[in-house]
Design a protein around this motif. Structure first.
Motif, PDB file in Angstrom:
ATOM      1  N   TRP A  50       0.818  -1.217   0.000  1.00 31.57           N
ATOM      2  CA  TRP A  50       0.000   0.000   0.000  1.00 31.57           C
ATOM      3  C   TRP A  50       0.851   1.266   0.000  1.00 31.57           C
ATOM      4  O   TRP A  50       0.324   2.368  -0.073  1.00 31.57           O
ATOM      5  CB  TRP A  50      -0.923   0.005   1.226  1.00 31.57           C
ATOM      6  N   HIS A  51       2.144   1.134   0.111  1.00 29.11           N
ATOM      7  CA  HIS A  51       3.046   2.278   0.246  1.00 29.11           C
ATOM      8  C   HIS A  51       3.570   2.700  -1.129  1.00 29.11           C
ATOM      9  O   HIS A  51       3.951   1.838  -1.937  1.00 29.11           O
ATOM     10  CB  HIS A  51       4.213   1.887   1.156  1.00 29.11           C
ATOM     11  N   PRO A  52       3.632   3.991  -1.429  1.00 27.18           N
ATOM     12  CA  PRO A  52       4.123   4.435  -2.746  1.00 27.18           C
ATOM     13  C   PRO A  52       5.521   3.936  -3.083  1.00 27.18           C
ATOM     14  O   PRO A  52       5.841   3.735  -4.253  1.00 27.18           O
ATOM     15  CB  PRO A  52       4.088   5.961  -2.641  1.00 27.18           C
ATOM     16  N   ALA A  53       6.366   3.721  -2.071  1.00 30.09           N
ATOM     17  CA  ALA A  53       7.738   3.285  -2.342  1.00 30.09           C
ATOM     18  C   ALA A  53       7.784   1.947  -3.067  1.00 30.09           C
ATOM     19  O   ALA A  53       8.729   1.660  -3.802  1.00 30.09           O
ATOM     20  CB  ALA A  53       8.529   3.193  -1.036  1.00 30.09           C
ATOM     21  N   SER A  54       6.758   1.119  -2.863  1.00 25.22           N
ATOM     22  CA  SER A  54       6.758  -0.196  -3.499  1.00 25.22           C
ATOM     23  C   SER A  54       6.483  -0.123  -4.988  1.00 25.22           C
ATOM     24  O   SER A  54       6.644  -1.112  -5.711  1.00 25.22           O
ATOM     25  CB  SER A  54       5.706  -1.098  -2.832  1.00 25.22           C
ATOM     26  N   LEU A  55       6.070   1.045  -5.472  1.00 28.48           N
ATOM     27  CA  LEU A  55       5.786   1.212  -6.895  1.00 28.48           C
ATOM     28  C   LEU A  55       7.044   1.432  -7.714  1.00 28.48           C
ATOM     29  O   LEU A  55       6.995   1.402  -8.942  1.00 28.48           O
ATOM     30  CB  LEU A  55       4.841   2.409  -7.101  1.00 28.48           C
ATOM     31  N   GLY A  56       8.168   1.671  -7.063  1.00 25.14           N
ATOM     32  CA  GLY A  56       9.411   1.983  -7.767  1.00 25.14           C
ATOM     33  C   GLY A  56       9.636   3.485  -7.795  1.00 25.14           C
ATOM     34  O   GLY A  56       8.692   4.273  -7.751  1.00 25.14           O
ATOM     35  N   ASP A  57      10.874   3.872  -7.863  1.00 24.51           N
ATOM     36  CA  ASP A  57      11.225   5.291  -7.750  1.00 24.51           C
ATOM     37  C   ASP A  57      10.530   6.158  -8.792  1.00 24.51           C
ATOM     38  O   ASP A  57       9.974   7.212  -8.474  1.00 24.51           O
ATOM     39  CB  ASP A  57      12.742   5.465  -7.877  1.00 24.51           C
TER      40      ASP A  57
END
Length: 312
Positions: A225-232
């Motif tokens: 659910w965290h934006p960081a997991s989407l890639g930089d």
């Protein structure tokens, strides 16, 4: 299928039972087995080589999951293809799906999941599974301590036109009163906004203990659910469009303070590092205890079609 740290799902094959490879042989075995005790002990079981056809799936699922439930309040994109049977996910095949316990962000979650291979991938495409107690143990002390107070999940669900899932798809209804009743029972906070949009907020624990074994396991989807997991690059692009709290889904610590990127990436990576890959062959099934075991998906090529059903 390779093991990690001494654990891997149990494999059951027709030869182990002295039976012919057929769905009828699997049904006979399931009728005589103490499936609850087996699953609690083994955590996950692969039924390999019984050649269960798609049109013969229901008798097997009726035994594996006696009370199949709908995917209500699910956040993953899926298509319903039968009686509470869904596509396992519709994320692009080039991406890894990190480890998670199904609907661990919700007030209630399935206790069992069954995956069924209707079409095997040309290459790769395993379903990795991870022992939740091992996952928790593998995390750095500082990360475990930071999550002790739990996490807050936020969903922004559009009314039919927007980024992410609609509330109609999420709750499998067109009736706002039904959604209100569901969320009240789920002890969530929610508000209806302009354009029929819905914002839902829920505080959930980061770990739970299994009701039978007492094992404490990592049990949250903060990394997904965290934006960081989407890639930089993706996270950077989204941040230019909207703040994190307006994304289709986001997560913070329970008190609303941000979760550092490094923490969620650490959680994600430790889960994948400790996972065991279950490779797929057409007609095979995988049964997992959804508390004791997390699951994910490896990238793949070809026509991979894996279905999932859930039970309370």
């Amino acid at each position: 299928m390779s093991d990690r740290n001494g654990w891997a799902p149990l494999e059951v094959r027709p030869g182990d039972l002295g039976a012919e490879p057929s769905p009828e042989a699997l049904v006979d075995y399931l009728d005589s087995a103490d499936l609850g005790a087996l699953l609690t002990r083994e955590k996950a079981v692969v039924f390999r080589g019984f050649k269960v056809p798609h049109d013969g799936l229901d008798p097997v699922l009726d035994r594996l999951l006696p009370r199949r439930i709908a995917y209500v309040h699910g956040n993953s994109p899926r298509t319903k293809v039968g009686s509470n049977v869904y596509t396992s996910t519709e994320y692009p095949q080039a991406y890894t799906i990190s480890m998670h316990n199904e609907m661990s962000y919700a007030h209630t979650w399935p206790t069992r999941l069954t995956f069924y291979c209707a079409a095997a991938p040309t290459s790769q495409g395993a379903t990795p599974v991870v022992d939740g107690a091992l996952w928790l143990e593998s995390l750095d002390d500082g990360v475990r301590e930071a999550f002790q107070g739990g996490v807050r999940y936020t969903q922004n669900l559009h009314g039919g036109d927007g980024l992410g899932k609609s509330w109609q798809d999420t709750f499998e209804t067109q009736d706002r009163d039904e959604v209100d009743a569901f969320l009240k029972g789920a002890e969530a906070s929610w508000t209806w906004g302009p354009d029929d949009n819905l914002m839902v907020s829920q505080v959930r624990p980061s770990t739970i203990c299994h009701p039978k074994t007492g094992a404490e396991v990592w049990f949250n989807q903060s990394d997904q659910w965290h934006p960081a997991s989407l890639g930089d690059e993706t996270a950077k692009a989204l941040a230019q469009i909207m703040p994190a709290e307006e994304l289709p889904q986001s997560v913070t610590f329970a008190d609303g303070s941000p979760i550092p990127d490094a923490y969620v990436l650490h959680v994600r990576d430790r889960g994948l590092e400790n996972a065991v890959d279950v490779d797929w062959y057409e007609g095979d099934l995988l049964l997992i205890d959804n508390v004791l075991v997390g699951h994910g998906r490896r990238p793949f090529t070809g026509p991979r079609r894996v279905l999932v059903a859930m039970s309370d």
